[in-house]
Design an enzyme around this catalytic site. Structure first.
Site, short mmCIF file in Angstrom:
data_model
loop_
_atom_site.label_atom_id
_atom_site.label_comp_id
_atom_site.label_asym_id
_atom_site.label_seq_id
_atom_site.Cartn_x
_atom_site.Cartn_y
_atom_site.Cartn_z
CG ASP A 8 4.96 3.49 1.26
OD1 ASP A 8 5.64 3.41 2.28
OD2 ASP A 8 4.82 2.53 0.47
CG ASP A 103 8.52 2.24 -0.20
OD1 ASP A 103 8.76 2.52 0.99
OD2 ASP A 103 7.50 1.66 -0.59
CD GLU A 104 7.72 4.81 4.35
OE1 GLU A 104 6.88 5.38 5.06
OE2 GLU A 104 7.90 3.57 4.35
N1 DCP Z 1 11.30 -4.25 2.67
C1 DCP Z 1 12.11 -5.32 3.04
N2 DCP Z 1 11.79 -6.06 4.15
C2 DCP Z 1 10.69 -5.76 4.88
C3 DCP Z 1 9.86 -4.68 4.51
C4 DCP Z 1 10.20 -3.94 3.37
O1 DCP Z 1 13.12 -5.58 2.40
N3 DCP Z 1 10.37 -6.50 5.95
C5 DCP Z 1 11.65 -3.50 1.42
C6 DCP Z 1 10.91 -4.10 0.25
C7 DCP Z 1 9.77 -3.18 0.00
C8 DCP Z 1 10.35 -1.84 0.44
O2 DCP Z 1 11.25 -2.14 1.51
O3 DCP Z 1 9.36 -3.17 -1.36
C9 DCP Z 1 9.31 -0.86 0.89
O4 DCP Z 1 8.64 -1.34 2.05
P1 DCP Z 1 7.10 -1.12 2.28
O5 DCP Z 1 6.82 -1.46 3.69
O6 DCP Z 1 6.69 0.23 1.80
O7 DCP Z 1 6.42 -2.27 1.41
P2 DCP Z 1 6.06 -2.33 -0.12
O8 DCP Z 1 6.35 -1.04 -0.83
O9 DCP Z 1 6.66 -3.56 -0.72
O10 DCP Z 1 4.49 -2.56 -0.09
P3 DCP Z 1 3.33 -1.53 0.33
O11 DCP Z 1 3.98 -0.23 0.69
O12 DCP Z 1 2.45 -1.44 -0.87
O13 DCP Z 1 2.62 -2.17 1.48
MG MG Z 2 5.70 0.76 0.00
MG MG Z 3 7.42 2.07 2.72
#
Ligand code: DCP
Ligand code: MG
Ligand code: MG
Length: 362
Positions: A8, A103-104
């Site tokens: 991720d 992203d994962e």
């Molecule tokens: N995303 C979004 N709204 C949300 C959660 C996520 O639009 N409520 C989008 C933005 C994030 C992407 O999906 O960048 C990936 O979600 P993640 O939960 O993996 O969050 P991040 O990658 O931003 O942070 P991390 O994985 O480091 O906690």
């Molecule tokens: Mg993420």
């Molecule tokens: Mg994610």
């Protein structure tokens, strides 16, 4: 014993923006909507998170916590390109890749790993490869199943790395708060707390009867995950659980026509996504949030499947109209379709049942 890898990206959208603009490196960055349009945070850089900023929080709230972050409007098409690039890197390792979101992904590395040490090398090289090719960091977890691997990848974020030996998995899971488990959202977490269950270990100690009594048909899965058991394969074709879209009204409204116009736009969006993925759905759900933040969903299941915006809208209109009552001001509406069929299964629409169900949020 299987070897499942979960990867991720760290602060995906925000890290991409930091990569694209060196001035943003080391700075609190929020990718999200505008505060005066009731925007929410999609992704917060880890610098912004140190102030308490989190995904899904209103941008206006985030600004109060951290007044000087850089706010960037999301550009999803660009993030999707990077998502495709990382999938190519994953496919260089194995063809058994299951993307979960932009992203994962899960990778089944059982056939290319000779054991835990070998998995550790594979995971480490993958992190390096992503860093050198894309200039971004991923967090990686490896375990004997999907549920535990996903938790492992989240435990040392950002730039995390956690490889579990099969015999370590239960000890690893035991002390974690229950909300680390896949499928435990805020409501389930609250219910578990009220039953005296705080950690994954507490949950693992409960009986199957207990789980069934309190959590019905989801109980057994919940218990199995807590006990580190998850037989689901890494599947090559991901079947989306639901396709949805939602929007916050610029101003709260009690006007049915205004709400239906917005709902139609959402139905068009959902229908387009379903068409482009060539899938049909059988359950239409609306999510409604009132001005006091009370949020609820209403859904209708059909015997057969639908795809286009007009068909989705027909059902949404019925569901929404019932809810627009005197004194209710609406703040947010969402439309989702789930229960996917193969195209060949689709015939004509017939209402099967209706009403209020405790489905997960859209
Ligand atoms: N995303 C979004 N709204 C949300 C959660 C996520 O639009 N409520 C989008 C933005 C994030 C992407 O999906 O960048 C990936 O979600 P993640 O939960 O993996 O969050 P991040 O990658 O931003 O942070 P991390 O994985 O480091 O906690
Ligand atoms: Mg993420
Ligand atoms: Mg994610």
């Amino acid at each position: 014993m299987r070897q499942i890898l979960h990867a991720d990206f760290d602060a995906f959208y925000a890290s991409i923006e930091q990569r694209e603009n060196p001035k943003l490196k080391g700075r609190p960055v929020v990718v999200g909507g505008l505060p005066d349009q009731r925007g929410v945070v999609a992704s917060a850089s880890y610098e912004a998170r140190s102030y308490g900023v989190r995904s899904a929080m209103p941008t206006a709230t985030a600004l109060k916590m951290c007044p000087n972050f850089e706010l960037i409007q999301p550009r999803i098409a660009f993030y999707k390109e990077i998502s495709d690039q990382v999938l190519e890197l994953f496919h260089e390792i194995t063809s058994v890749v299951e993307p979960l979101s932009l992203d994962e992904a899960f990778l089944d590395i059982t056939d290319i790993s000779t054991g835990v040490k070998s998995s550790l090398k594979i995971a480490y090289r993958l992190k390096q490869k992503v860093k050198s090719t894309l200039g971004l960091t991923i967090s990686v977890g490896v375990a004997s199943n999907k549920s535990t691997a996903k938790i492992a990848s989240s435990i040392n974020k950002p730039d995390g790395f956690k490889i579990l030996k099969p015999e370590e998995e239960l000890e690893f899971l035991k002390p974690l708060p229950v909300n680390f488990l896949w499928g435990v959202g805020r409501k389930t977490e609250e219910k578990l707390h009220s039953l005296g269950v705080q950690t994954v270990g507490d949950l693992a100690n409960q009986s199957a009867t207990w789980a069934k009594n309190y959590f019905g048909k989801n109980g057994s899965q919940l218990l199995l995950r807590a006990r580190g058991i998850d037989e689901r394969p890494v599947s090559l074709i991901r079947v989306a659980k639901s396709i949805s879209s939602e929007t916050t009204l610029l101003e709260d409204s009690a006007n049915l026509d205004d709400i239906l116009v917005l709902a139609y736009g959402l139905c068009e969006e959902v229908g387009r996504k379903m068409e482009s993925e060539k899938i049909f759905g059988s359950t239409v759900r609306v999510k409604l949030r009132l001005s006091d933040f009370t949020t609820f969903t209403r859904q209708l299941s059909l015997k057969d499947s639908i795809q286009n915006a007009d068909e989705i809208y027909k059902i949404c209109r019925v569901l929404i109209t019932k809810e627009v009552k005197f004194g209710r001001q609406f703040r947010l509406i969402g439309v989702g379709v789930s229960g996917f069929f193969d195209k060949n299964d689709s015939t004509k629409n017939l209402f099967l049942d209706s009403g209020q169900m405790n489905l997960p949020d859209l």
